[in-house]
Design a protein around this motif. Sequence first.
Motif, PDB file in Angstrom:
ATOM      1  N   ASP A 106       0.824  -1.209   0.000  1.00  0.00           N
ATOM      2  CA  ASP A 106       0.000   0.000   0.000  1.00  0.00           C
ATOM      3  C   ASP A 106       0.861   1.263   0.000  1.00  0.00           C
ATOM      4  O   ASP A 106       0.426   2.326   0.414  1.00  0.00           O
ATOM      5  N   ILE A 107       2.112   1.160  -0.484  1.00  0.00           N
ATOM      6  CA  ILE A 107       2.978   2.335  -0.540  1.00  0.00           C
ATOM      7  C   ILE A 107       2.352   3.403  -1.441  1.00  0.00           C
ATOM      8  O   ILE A 107       1.662   3.079  -2.409  1.00  0.00           O
ATOM      9  N   PRO A 108       2.564   4.684  -1.146  1.00  0.00           N
ATOM     10  CA  PRO A 108       2.013   5.747  -1.982  1.00  0.00           C
ATOM     11  C   PRO A 108       2.521   5.656  -3.429  1.00  0.00           C
ATOM     12  O   PRO A 108       3.709   5.415  -3.664  1.00  0.00           O
ATOM     13  N   ILE A 109       1.604   5.851  -4.367  1.00  0.00           N
ATOM     14  CA  ILE A 109       1.936   5.841  -5.794  1.00  0.00           C
ATOM     15  C   ILE A 109       1.483   7.167  -6.399  1.00  0.00           C
ATOM     16  O   ILE A 109       0.308   7.530  -6.309  1.00  0.00           O
ATOM     17  N   VAL A 110       2.416   7.883  -7.020  1.00  0.00           N
ATOM     18  CA  VAL A 110       2.102   9.150  -7.688  1.00  0.00           C
ATOM     19  C   VAL A 110       2.283   8.961  -9.189  1.00  0.00           C
ATOM     20  O   VAL A 110       3.377   8.641  -9.659  1.00  0.00           O
ATOM     21  N   PHE A 111       1.203   9.138  -9.943  1.00  0.00           N
ATOM     22  CA  PHE A 111       1.312   9.100 -11.397  1.00  0.00           C
ATOM     23  C   PHE A 111       1.842  10.453 -11.872  1.00  0.00           C
ATOM     24  O   PHE A 111       1.282  11.503 -11.544  1.00  0.00           O
ATOM     25  N   VAL A 112       2.947  10.431 -12.618  1.00  0.00           N
ATOM     26  CA  VAL A 112       3.517  11.635 -13.226  1.00  0.00           C
ATOM     27  C   VAL A 112       3.547  11.367 -14.717  1.00  0.00           C
ATOM     28  O   VAL A 112       4.381  10.607 -15.211  1.00  0.00           O
ATOM     29  N   THR A 113       2.637  11.980 -15.455  1.00  0.00           N
ATOM     30  CA  THR A 113       2.422  11.546 -16.829  1.00  0.00           C
ATOM     31  C   THR A 113       1.960  12.664 -17.751  1.00  0.00           C
ATOM     32  O   THR A 113       1.406  13.659 -17.298  1.00  0.00           O
TER      33      THR A 113
END
Length: 220
Positions: A71-78
């Motif tokens: 459940d680690i934080p995921i940041v979409f950079v796209t």
Amino acid sequence: MKIFVVEDDLTIQKQLKTLLSGNGYEVSTVNNFSKVIEELRAFAPHLVLLDIKLPGSSGFEICSQIRSFSDIPIVFVTSSNTDMDELNSIMLGGDAFITKPYNTAILLAKIASLLRRAYSSGQAEILTWNGAVLHLESSLIEYNGQRSELTKNELKILYYLFKNAGKICPRSDMIDFLWDNQLYIDDNALSVNMTRIREKLASIGLTDFIKTKHRQGYTL
């Protein structure tokens, strides 16, 4: 804190690594896009920056795979900035959606906010050593996406060892810390707890994590 960057544009990848390293983060980038999950598990990051359009599996597919074990934080950079892309990122478990070209100050603020939310509330709630993460608030030990629950005494023992990582911790000092010099505590109680801890560590892939120093104590 460790950040894993999943970005195939080498220029952007380099920019992100420079930016994040310059702000105190330990950064790793993907080397082989057919082994993203393997590399992520080996690095054991606290947060992932993830592009959507990638060689092989898409960022959405990778996000789903990560969510199957962590459940680690995921940041979409796209650069994929449609409403549907943003909706999909949320539905699949992404924590933030930032479009390129991004504002570096906003990106750093979002990362810091997510890390605070995930790992702290005033005081630090995690300790790390050689890829292992000790979650104090939830009483968990984590390694490569696998977790094991700890009892109160097991958590206290690991907390003491993590805080003194690299040093030899005498048994007498650990007993004093754990049981506040209560005279009825048998010295064997520490050994019993240590055996249980080692079994739990081995179950998540941490073998030989705690070392015994003959007639001296324990060390990480």
